[in-house]
Design a protein around this motif. Structure first.
Motif, PDB file in Angstrom:
ATOM      1  N   PHE A 187       4.200  13.922   2.385  1.00  0.00           N
ATOM      2  CA  PHE A 187       4.083  12.378   2.685  1.00  0.00           C
ATOM      3  C   PHE A 187       4.238  12.478   4.142  1.00  0.00           C
ATOM      4  CE2 PHE A 187       5.790   8.662   4.256  1.00  0.00           C
ATOM      5  CZ  PHE A 187       4.962   7.630   3.600  1.00  0.00           C
ATOM      6  N   ALA A 237       1.288   4.200  -2.857  1.00  0.00           N
ATOM      7  CA  ALA A 237       0.969   5.516  -2.657  1.00  0.00           C
ATOM      8  C   ALA A 237       2.127   6.549  -2.729  1.00  0.00           C
ATOM      9  CB  ALA A 237       0.716   5.564  -1.221  1.00  0.00           C
ATOM     10  N   ARG A 238       3.172   6.050  -2.508  1.00  0.00           N
ATOM     11  CA  ARG A 238       4.323   6.976  -2.513  1.00  0.00           C
ATOM     12  C   ARG A 238       4.709   6.928  -4.188  1.00  0.00           C
ATOM     13  NH1 ARG A 238       8.141   4.245   1.599  1.00  0.00           N
ATOM     14  NH2 ARG A 238       8.081   5.489   3.228  1.00  0.00           N
ATOM     15  N   ASP A 263      -0.235   8.359   5.542  1.00  0.00           N
ATOM     16  CA  ASP A 263       0.184   6.767   5.617  1.00  0.00           C
ATOM     17  C   ASP A 263      -0.165   6.423   7.152  1.00  0.00           C
ATOM     18  OD1 ASP A 263       1.349   4.446   4.784  1.00  0.00           O
ATOM     19  OD2 ASP A 263       3.067   4.764   5.599  1.00  0.00           O
ATOM     20  N   GLU A 264      -0.448   5.094   7.035  1.00  0.00           N
ATOM     21  CA  GLU A 264      -0.770   4.057   8.240  1.00  0.00           C
ATOM     22  C   GLU A 264      -1.841   4.706   8.931  1.00  0.00           C
ATOM     23  OE1 GLU A 264       2.844   4.348  10.437  1.00  0.00           O
ATOM     24  OE2 GLU A 264       3.947   2.971   9.058  1.00  0.00           O
ATOM     25  N   THR A 308      -3.455   5.250   3.272  1.00  0.00           N
ATOM     26  CA  THR A 308      -3.167   3.948   3.584  1.00  0.00           C
ATOM     27  C   THR A 308      -3.784   3.488   4.784  1.00  0.00           C
ATOM     28  OG1 THR A 308      -1.082   3.830   4.362  1.00  0.00           O
ATOM     29  CG2 THR A 308      -1.279   4.097   2.027  1.00  0.00           C
ATOM     30  N   ILE A 336      -0.305  12.627   1.245  1.00  0.00           N
ATOM     31  CA  ILE A 336      -0.217  11.188   1.289  1.00  0.00           C
ATOM     32  C   ILE A 336      -0.359  11.096   2.820  1.00  0.00           C
ATOM     33  CG2 ILE A 336       0.791   8.920   0.777  1.00  0.00           C
ATOM     34  CD1 ILE A 336       1.995  10.494  -1.441  1.00  0.00           C
ATOM     35  N   THR A 369       2.740  10.159   8.159  1.00  0.00           N
ATOM     36  CA  THR A 369       1.993   9.042   8.661  1.00  0.00           C
ATOM     37  C   THR A 369       0.803  10.066   9.420  1.00  0.00           C
ATOM     38  OG1 THR A 369       3.186   9.093  10.926  1.00  0.00           O
ATOM     39  CG2 THR A 369       3.920   7.591   9.164  1.00  0.00           C
ATOM     40  N   LYS A 425       0.717  -1.406   0.051  1.00  0.00           N
ATOM     41  CA  LYS A 425       0.126  -0.003  -0.257  1.00  0.00           C
ATOM     42  C   LYS A 425       0.832   1.264  -0.162  1.00  0.00           C
ATOM     43  CE  LYS A 425      -2.174  -0.794   3.934  1.00  0.00           C
ATOM     44  NZ  LYS A 425      -1.413  -2.134   4.203  1.00  0.00           N
ATOM     45  N   THR A 426       1.972   1.249   0.908  1.00  0.00           N
ATOM     46  CA  THR A 426       2.636   2.580   0.921  1.00  0.00           C
ATOM     47  C   THR A 426       3.594   2.653  -0.288  1.00  0.00           C
ATOM     48  OG1 THR A 426       2.954   2.287   3.303  1.00  0.00           O
ATOM     49  CG2 THR A 426       4.429   3.751   2.520  1.00  0.00           C
TER      50      THR A 426
END
Length: 202
Positions: free
Chosen positions: A80, A64-65, A115-116, A147, A113, A82, A60-61
């Protein structure tokens, strides 16, 4: 200019679509066409929005990146980080009376973005701050990519109550491509590929 965009995005690790093996599993093969269509359509007039949901280690990451990196190549502003980092920084800013400045850091990038999402449960204050960011970006029609390891029906485990969880999901997925990524972890596959390359270069 592109190098500057990549640096300011704070990816921590560069991951591109070219370095992702969609043949890894049936799950990644299933999302390949949908993903590549989104990846290839990125432009100033078509900012990417996506949600990657599924097991830990599913890639997923990385994906996304890769969208973020492609956006940098098009000259777009990208950030980007978390979900926990974003919320911690917003809560700190609220205590130091600099909340509006901090909120603008997440409102302004053309592509954000997160993340987590789902690894840390957010209290009422943190949930409201997160909602402010998502709602502002949704209204401004900016690109938001997230994500998460949780299905949407369990977002009430992340956020303080059902109402705010529903409001956040509604805005996250409204204009987004959703990628359901269940299946075997991508990481052992990555390790095997690295070992192969090392042997070939030895």
């Amino acid at each position: 200019m592109i190098q500057s965009k990549v640096r300011s995005a704070k990816f921590r690790r560069l991951q591109t679509v070219e370095s992702f093996d969609f043949r890894h599993s049936k799950m990644t093969e299933k999302v390949e066409k949908q993903y590549l269509t989104l990846h290839q359509s990125i432009s100033r007039e078509n900012l990417p929005s996506a949600v990657f949901t599924g097991n830990a280690g599913a890639g997923k990451t990385h994906l996304a990146r890769a969208l973020g990196y492609a956006a940098c190549q098009k000259g777009l502003t990208v950030l980007f980080l978390t979900a926990a980092e974003m919320v911690n920084q917003l809560q700190h800013a609220q205590k130091t009376y600099s909340l509006e400045t901090e909120l603008n850091k997440y409102r302004r990038p053309q592509v954000l973005i997160i993340d987590e999402l789902g690894y840390v449960a957010l209290d009422t204050q943190a949930s409201n701050l997160f909602f402010q960011v998502i709602s502002s970006r949704h209204d401004a029609e900016l690109g938001t990519i997230a994500t998460t390891n949780l299905p949407f029906g369990q977002f009430n485990q992340i956020f303080a109550n059902d109402a705010i969880a529903h409001a956040i999901v509604d805005r996250l997925v409204n204009e987004a491509e959703v990628f359901f990524m269940e299946g075997d972890s991508y990481r052992p596959h990555q390790r095997q590929e690295k070992l192969k390359r090392k042997k070939q270069n030895a």
